[in-house]
Design a protein around this motif. Sequence first.
Motif, short mmCIF file in Angstrom:
data_model
loop_
_atom_site.label_atom_id
_atom_site.label_comp_id
_atom_site.label_asym_id
_atom_site.label_seq_id
_atom_site.Cartn_x
_atom_site.Cartn_y
_atom_site.Cartn_z
N THR A 1 48.11 37.07 34.17
CA THR A 1 47.38 37.86 35.16
C THR A 1 47.24 39.32 34.75
O THR A 1 46.56 40.08 35.42
CB THR A 1 48.05 37.79 36.55
N HIS A 2 47.91 39.69 33.66
CA HIS A 2 47.94 41.08 33.19
C HIS A 2 47.14 41.23 31.90
O HIS A 2 46.98 40.28 31.15
CB HIS A 2 49.38 41.50 32.92
N THR A 3 46.69 42.45 31.65
CA THR A 3 46.09 42.76 30.35
C THR A 3 47.21 42.80 29.31
O THR A 3 48.39 42.84 29.66
CB THR A 3 45.38 44.13 30.38
N GLY A 4 46.84 42.82 28.04
CA GLY A 4 47.85 42.88 26.98
C GLY A 4 48.57 44.20 26.92
O GLY A 4 49.71 44.29 26.48
N ASP A 5 47.93 45.26 27.37
CA ASP A 5 48.52 46.60 27.35
C ASP A 5 48.77 47.01 28.79
O ASP A 5 47.89 47.58 29.44
CB ASP A 5 47.57 47.57 26.65
N VAL A 6 49.94 46.70 29.31
CA VAL A 6 50.24 46.90 30.72
C VAL A 6 51.34 47.95 30.88
O VAL A 6 52.14 48.17 29.97
CB VAL A 6 50.65 45.55 31.38
N ALA A 7 51.38 48.57 32.06
CA ALA A 7 52.44 49.50 32.42
C ALA A 7 53.01 49.09 33.77
O ALA A 7 52.25 48.76 34.69
CB ALA A 7 51.91 50.93 32.50
N ILE A 8 54.33 49.09 33.87
CA ILE A 8 55.02 48.71 35.11
C ILE A 8 56.04 49.80 35.44
O ILE A 8 56.78 50.24 34.56
CB ILE A 8 55.75 47.35 34.95
N VAL A 9 56.09 50.20 36.71
CA VAL A 9 57.10 51.12 37.20
C VAL A 9 57.78 50.44 38.38
O VAL A 9 57.11 50.01 39.33
CB VAL A 9 56.48 52.47 37.64
N ASP A 10 59.11 50.33 38.30
CA ASP A 10 59.87 49.63 39.35
C ASP A 10 61.21 50.33 39.53
O ASP A 10 61.63 51.12 38.70
CB ASP A 10 60.07 48.16 38.94
N GLU A 11 61.89 50.01 40.62
CA GLU A 11 63.17 50.66 40.92
C GLU A 11 64.32 50.13 40.07
O GLU A 11 65.40 50.71 40.06
CB GLU A 11 63.49 50.51 42.41
N SER B 1 46.61 48.75 39.40
CA SER B 1 45.42 49.17 38.67
C SER B 1 44.92 47.91 37.97
O SER B 1 45.71 47.20 37.34
CB SER B 1 45.78 50.26 37.66
N LEU B 2 43.65 47.65 38.11
CA LEU B 2 43.06 46.46 37.50
C LEU B 2 41.91 46.85 36.58
O LEU B 2 41.29 47.90 36.76
CB LEU B 2 42.57 45.48 38.57
N GLN B 3 41.63 45.98 35.64
CA GLN B 3 40.55 46.19 34.69
C GLN B 3 39.87 44.86 34.44
O GLN B 3 40.54 43.82 34.35
CB GLN B 3 41.14 46.74 33.39
N LYS B 4 38.54 44.87 34.32
CA LYS B 4 37.82 43.65 33.99
C LYS B 4 38.01 43.34 32.51
O LYS B 4 37.96 44.24 31.67
CB LYS B 4 36.33 43.78 34.30
N ASP B 5 38.23 42.06 32.21
CA ASP B 5 38.34 41.66 30.81
C ASP B 5 36.95 41.36 30.26
O ASP B 5 35.94 41.52 30.95
CB ASP B 5 39.31 40.49 30.64
N ALA B 6 36.88 40.92 29.00
CA ALA B 6 35.59 40.66 28.34
C ALA B 6 34.77 39.61 29.06
O ALA B 6 33.54 39.64 29.02
CB ALA B 6 35.83 40.24 26.89
N ALA B 7 35.45 38.69 29.76
CA ALA B 7 34.75 37.63 30.51
C ALA B 7 34.36 38.09 31.91
O ALA B 7 33.75 37.32 32.67
CB ALA B 7 35.63 36.39 30.58
N GLY B 8 34.72 39.31 32.29
CA GLY B 8 34.36 39.83 33.61
C GLY B 8 35.38 39.53 34.70
O GLY B 8 35.12 39.81 35.87
N ALA B 9 36.54 38.98 34.32
CA ALA B 9 37.59 38.68 35.31
C ALA B 9 38.53 39.88 35.44
O ALA B 9 38.83 40.56 34.45
CB ALA B 9 38.38 37.46 34.87
N TRP B 10 38.98 40.16 36.65
CA TRP B 10 39.92 41.24 36.87
C TRP B 10 41.30 40.84 36.37
O TRP B 10 41.77 39.73 36.61
CB TRP B 10 40.01 41.59 38.36
N LYS B 11 41.98 41.78 35.70
CA LYS B 11 43.35 41.61 35.22
C LYS B 11 44.14 42.85 35.63
O LYS B 11 43.60 43.96 35.69
CB LYS B 11 43.41 41.48 33.69
N ILE B 12 45.42 42.68 35.88
CA ILE B 12 46.30 43.78 36.24
C ILE B 12 46.64 44.54 34.95
O ILE B 12 47.13 43.94 34.00
CB ILE B 12 47.58 43.27 36.91
#
Length: 158
Positions: A49-59, A133-144
């Motif tokens: 469900t995520h892009t290959g280059d993701v950022a996560i901030v958590d407690e 934050s989401l971004q559309k992939d090459a196929a037009g699907a939203w990814k986190i």
Amino acid sequence: MKSLLVGLFCSMGLAAATDATAADPQLAAPIRAFIDSFNKGDLKAAVATHTGDVAIVDEVAPHVWRGPGAVEAWAGDLARDATAKGLTDQSVALSPATREVVSGDRAYVVVPAVYSFKDHGKPMREAAQMTFSLQKDAAGAWKINAWTWTGPEPSPAN
């Protein structure tokens, strides 16, 4: 290690995000899929469900994970933290999005969340927000491509 994480995810029983909806169902889809796959203990599907280059901030320490492998690293740190602290019966419930901004192939979605768990058998609750934050992939699907958990200290559940 993978089987340990899957087992922990299954034992955590994270709630499905059936209430987590954005005005645009295509934006809600990866958020739902992330929580649903996490609920099932399917780390591979959660990663998808995520892009290959993701950022996560958590407690959970170390508090930030970036780049390829960030989702897997975060999941491992979360599992170790829960085990070390004696946390069980964790669940996350998401509510409908309170904010949604779409700018071309990028989007920003804020979703209220409640983290419920037992701390050495004592029911606890943390009302918080997840910001995606989401971004559309090459196929037009939203990814986190980034998300953060923001909440106060947990308190005893009523």
